[in-house]
Design an enzyme around this catalytic site. Structure first.
Site, PDB file in Angstrom:
ATOM      1  N   LYS A   9     -15.186   5.748  -0.346  1.00  0.00           N
ATOM      2  CA  LYS A   9     -15.770   6.562   0.727  1.00  0.00           C
ATOM      3  C   LYS A   9     -15.275   8.003   0.622  1.00  0.00           C
ATOM      4  O   LYS A   9     -16.042   8.955   0.785  1.00  0.00           O
ATOM      5  CB  LYS A   9     -15.417   5.962   2.101  1.00  0.00           C
ATOM      6  CG  LYS A   9     -16.032   4.575   2.305  1.00  0.00           C
ATOM      7  CD  LYS A   9     -15.382   3.786   3.446  1.00  0.00           C
ATOM      8  CE  LYS A   9     -15.731   2.310   3.313  1.00  0.00           C
ATOM      9  NZ  LYS A   9     -14.935   1.430   4.194  1.00  0.00           N
ATOM     10  N   LYS A  31       0.825  -1.213   0.000  1.00  0.00           N
ATOM     11  CA  LYS A  31       0.000   0.000   0.000  1.00  0.00           C
ATOM     12  C   LYS A  31       0.856   1.258   0.000  1.00  0.00           C
ATOM     13  O   LYS A  31       0.371   2.363  -0.198  1.00  0.00           O
ATOM     14  CB  LYS A  31      -0.944  -0.002   1.211  1.00  0.00           C
ATOM     15  CG  LYS A  31      -2.000  -1.119   1.169  1.00  0.00           C
ATOM     16  CD  LYS A  31      -2.886  -1.082   2.410  1.00  0.00           C
ATOM     17  CE  LYS A  31      -3.809  -2.273   2.562  1.00  0.00           C
ATOM     18  NZ  LYS A  31      -5.006  -2.206   1.710  1.00  0.00           N
TER      19      LYS A  31
END
Ligand code: 26Q
Length: 829
Positions: free
Chosen positions: A680, A574
């Site tokens: 989101k 990530k």
């Protein structure tokens, strides 16, 4: 069997209770609240604790859920509809109180009732523990899916485990992660209903015994086992203002009331009772890894415990309604496997159908292979689950026998299709040969399922080209994509009240059920008044976030700065490290006086590291060290702030996403299956800086390239660059990166040697150095765009406007159309 354990033995009361509907106005709610506060909880005016107010309000709302829960169950039972079961070791549900208020349409009357009682709603809501029964994306996805299934009135039940301890609480001590146990059930859980009448008995150990049944057929039974009870706890899952309440059934392990007789007779009563302990351990704790930690026996116990209890529960219901006729079972039932974690279900359903319900292999296999569907959530080969045959044979001998038989029949099919291709048979075998042979759980899931899907377009494509290419060649039609989504109820309506109201006023309230309606926002991006209101809402959300950051990190975030946020599990792929390199680069520029046209920036990090993942823990420590150096230097005042927010979790994301300007989605291309945090942020008007990875690609397609800050190698580019990857040459050829590495390699940072060394490693799988230059360039474009307030506001509005595709309602509608084929079943009014 006692009546308690017999669900078919309804007490006569079930029929005679005919209750009037509960009041849904402020007065009725206040009345019930006071009743629970005074009588059920036994408190009075002198009790200052808002905790009991939370409890009283929770029970008041729960009553309203109960009525709808019952009518939903009845509607499903009476319609004889097909049902789906979502099997998952994780459900990261988040808090239930505000969600119940929103979905029951009780926001206003509850606010009124609490106002009348002189109580502070926000303070009360904060008393609810945030149940952390999941690690991250996969667990939260399961929760968003349940919300969408209830909202779409689909007969879907979640099955999971009721962990006594959820995800650990993260503390930051001296810049390092420390873990604290999360005993979330200590104060009781008003959102669950124990259902002892649905208790199941789960077998472990023992051996298989082959015998001839009464009809003279060969049959098998699993004997001499150590059994554990599975006790059901039901959690209500309300749909959005539609009268539907679905069920999440969580299993808790409990000891049987049998003792070790030998021990007992030898006079060691305490020892024989203590033996029971092991059984209760199965659901004690959630494994806090989000990549498989291989080989832990307790984890395999958890997986089988979930599979066996859930399948028994479904089969018991089937037999109650249809007797022993399974001919229509596959037509009316479907199991969705959330990754390979519950994949042992394939063999366990075979076992129960054959050994307990006396079907022959062919009939049982026909059912299994037409009811199971598997979702894959990872491309990392090291995260693919495998279990040693040796462990399997000790813990689940009968299951292993069935897996061997599935494999033998499967390999015969391969041999027929590709005669003489022994390499292929070896590659595709469910059993990986070697000194310590392993069961390949993903292959078991694929062979046993009629549908296999990835979670974003790129991910599904890479699966069939790479990891699963042999299976794709055999069964091309099994494979499909279902791009993830998130529920707009929690992730917009609930967490961003300001925006919610502006949306209602501007485009009507239909967007909550049909998020594609957000597209109607797009023209308003050109309206200066609308932009001003958008800006005011964002600033208020940033204020709220800054308050939390100040409180938990002691770092002040000025509200006019660009809020640049990366929150997710800490993982090398990530690339939180790449983000940290950029922060150091900004710091170097400040120190150098290179601050012409500077955009003030606040960089926020958050996320948990698996307790055994040393590199991830070192990355957290490194980020905290960078934050300490930057924030302490007077030169950075008004220009740069860095913070690591401890204990990232669902309830924190509800504050973070609305207050974010720039969403960091910087994984090495081809490694992040989808990402859902990215969605989101987008919904709440953040602009993404990201690689062409996972769902970022589809986000960019939806919002348009001019509203997305793209950088980095493509997935194909990453693979082709590996051969000649020379990070040290890249560093030497880039002054900014050289400066960053110089600072990192100075005495201030030398305790983070392995993280730093990984950047210089030519075999760095995440190729951090390769994307540095292009990342810094994209960050400069983002900073420039932010300076043009109107331009940024347009981008922000357009990101929300084009986020409709990422509603989990859309995802679930696709699962239903392509995989489940359920009808919508509304409860009677
Ligand atoms: C397996 C075996 C033993 C112990 C733990 C595990 C384990 C537990 C959790 C392995 C993986 C997970 C979780 C994985 C996960 O969250 N994956 C994410 O799933 C999201 C939803 O599809 C995607 O958006 C993310 O890209 C993916 O990383």
């Amino acid at each position: 069997m006692s009546s308690l354990n017999n669900p078919t033995n309804n007490s006569p009361n079930d029929q005679v209770f005919d209750l009037p509907p509960l009041s849904m106005d402020a007065e009725g709610l206040a009345h019930d609240f006071k009743h629970y506060y005074a009588y059920t909880l036994g408190r009075d005016q002198d009790c200052q604790s808002t905790y009991y107010s939370y409890k009283a309000l929770a029970i008041t709302l729960r009553d309203r859920l109960m009525e709808r829960w019952k009518s939903t169950r009845q509607a499903y039972d009476e319609s004889g509809c097909k049902r789906a079961y979502y099997l998952s070791l994780e459900f990261l549900m988040g808090r239930a109180l505000s969600n119940a208020m929103l979905n029951l349409d009780l926001d206003d009357p509850v606010a009124q009732a609490l106002y009348d009682l002189g109580l502070e709603q926000e303070e009360i809501a904060e008393r609810e523990p945030d149940p952390g029964l999941g690690n991250g994306g996969l667990g939260r996805l399961a929760a968003c899916f349940l919300d969408s299934c209830a909202t779409l009135q689909l007969p879907v039940r979640g099955y999971g485990l009721r962990y006594e301890y959820g995800m650990f609480r993260q503390l930051i001590e001296n810049g390092e992660q420390a873990e604290e146990p999360d005993h979330w059930l200590r104060t009781g859980n008003p959102w669950e209903l124990e259902r002892p009448e649905f208790t199941q008995r789960i077998q472990f150990g023992g051996r298989s015994e082959h015998y001839t049944d009464d009809a003279g057929r060969a049959a098998v039974r699993w004997v001499d086992t150590n059994d554990v009870l599975a006790v059901a706890f039901d959690v209500p899952v309300p749909g959005y203002r539609n009268g539907t309440v679905n069920t999440l059934r969580l299993w808790k392990s409990a000891a049987t009331d049998e003792f070790d007789l030998d021990e007992f007779n030898a006079g060691s009563y305490p020892e024989s009772v203590a033996q029971k302990n092991a059984a209760e351990h199965i659901t004690m704790v959630l494994y806090p890894n989000d990549a498989s930690e291989n080989g832990k026996e307790l984890r395999l116990r958890q997986q089988f415990f979930l599979a066996s209890a859930s399948i028994k529960d479904v089969l018991r219901d089937w037999v109650r309604l249809h007797g022993n006729d399974f001919s229509r079972f596959a037509e009316l039932n479907c199991f969705q496997l959330n990754d390979t974690h519950p994949a042992v279900s394939v063999a366990e359903l075979m076992r129960q159908l054959m050994d307990e319900h006396h079907l022959q292999w062919e009939a049982a296999w026909d059912i299994v292979s037409n009811t199971m569907a598997y979702t894959n959530h990872t491309l990392l080969p090291e995260a693919l689950e495998r279990w040693s045959v040796r462990l399997f044979s000790q813990l689940l001998p009968r299951i292993l026998e069935i897996i061997f038989e599935i494999n033998a029949r499967f390999l015969a099919e391969i041999a027929a299709r590709w005669p003489g291709d022994e390499e292929r048979q070896k590659r595709m075998s469910l059993i990986e040969e070697g000194d310590d042979p392993q069961v390949r759980m993903a292959y078991l899931a694929i062979v046993g399922s009629y549908s296999v899907n990835g979670v974003a377009a790129l991910h599904s494509q890479l699966l069939i080209e790479g990891l699963f290419s042999d299976f794709h060649a055999l069964w091309p039609d099994k494979f499909n994509n279902k791009t993830n989504g998130v529920t707009p109820r929690r992730w917009l309506s609930m967490c961003n009240r300001g925006l919610h109201e502006l949306l209602d006023e501007t485009i009507g309230s239909g967007w909550v059920r049909d998020l594609s309606k957000l597209a109607k926002l797009a023209p308003h991006a050109e309206d200066p008044d609308f932009r001003a209101r958008w800006h005011a809402i964002k600033q208020e959300n940033k204020r709220r976030l800054a308050e939390v950051v100040a409180q938990s990190c002691g770092v002040e975030f000025p509200l006019e700065a660009l809020f640049d946020v990366q929150v997710k599990r800490i993982h090398e792929y990530k690339r939180q490290l790449l983000n940290a390199l950029h922060v150091i680069h900004l710091y170097n520029r400040i120190k150098r006086g290179d601050t012409q046209g500077w955009t003030p920036r606040c960089v926020l990090f958050g996320g948990k590291a698996a307790p055994g993942y040393a590199m991830a823990k070192q990355i957290i420590a490194l980020i905290n060290r960078v934050a300490a150096v930057v924030n302490a230097d007077p030169a950075t005042e008004g220009l740069l702030r860095v913070a690591f927010i401890p204990d990232y979790r669902v309830s924190l994301m509800e504050i973070i996403a609305p207050g974010t300007d720039l969403s960091e989605q910087v994984s090495t291309a081809g490694k992040e299956a989808s990402g859902t945090g990215n969605m989101k942020f987008m919904m709440n008007g953040a602009v993404t800086i990201g690689t062409l990875d996972g769902a970022n690609i589809e986000i960019r397609d939806q919002v348009g390239e001019e509203n997305f800050f793209l950088f980095g190698l493509t997935a194909a580019g990453v693979e082709s660059r590996r051969q000649d990857y020379d990070p040290n040459a890249i560093i030497a050829g880039d002054q900014a990166l050289t400066d960053v590495m110089n600072l990192l390699e100075s005495d201030d940072f030398n305790q983070f040697d392995s993280a730093i060394l990984s950047i210089r490693n030519p075999h760095d799988p995440w190729m951090t150095a390769a994307d540095f230059r292009s990342y810094v360039d994209a960050q400069e474009r983002a900073a420039a765009a932010y300076q043009d307030a109107d331009r940024w506001l347009r981008m922000s509005i357009l990101n929300s406007a084009h986020s409709g595709h990422f509603s989990s309602d859309r995802t679930i509608a696709e699962y239903n159309k392509d995989i489940w084929h359920l009808e919508q079943v509304p409860p009677a009014p």
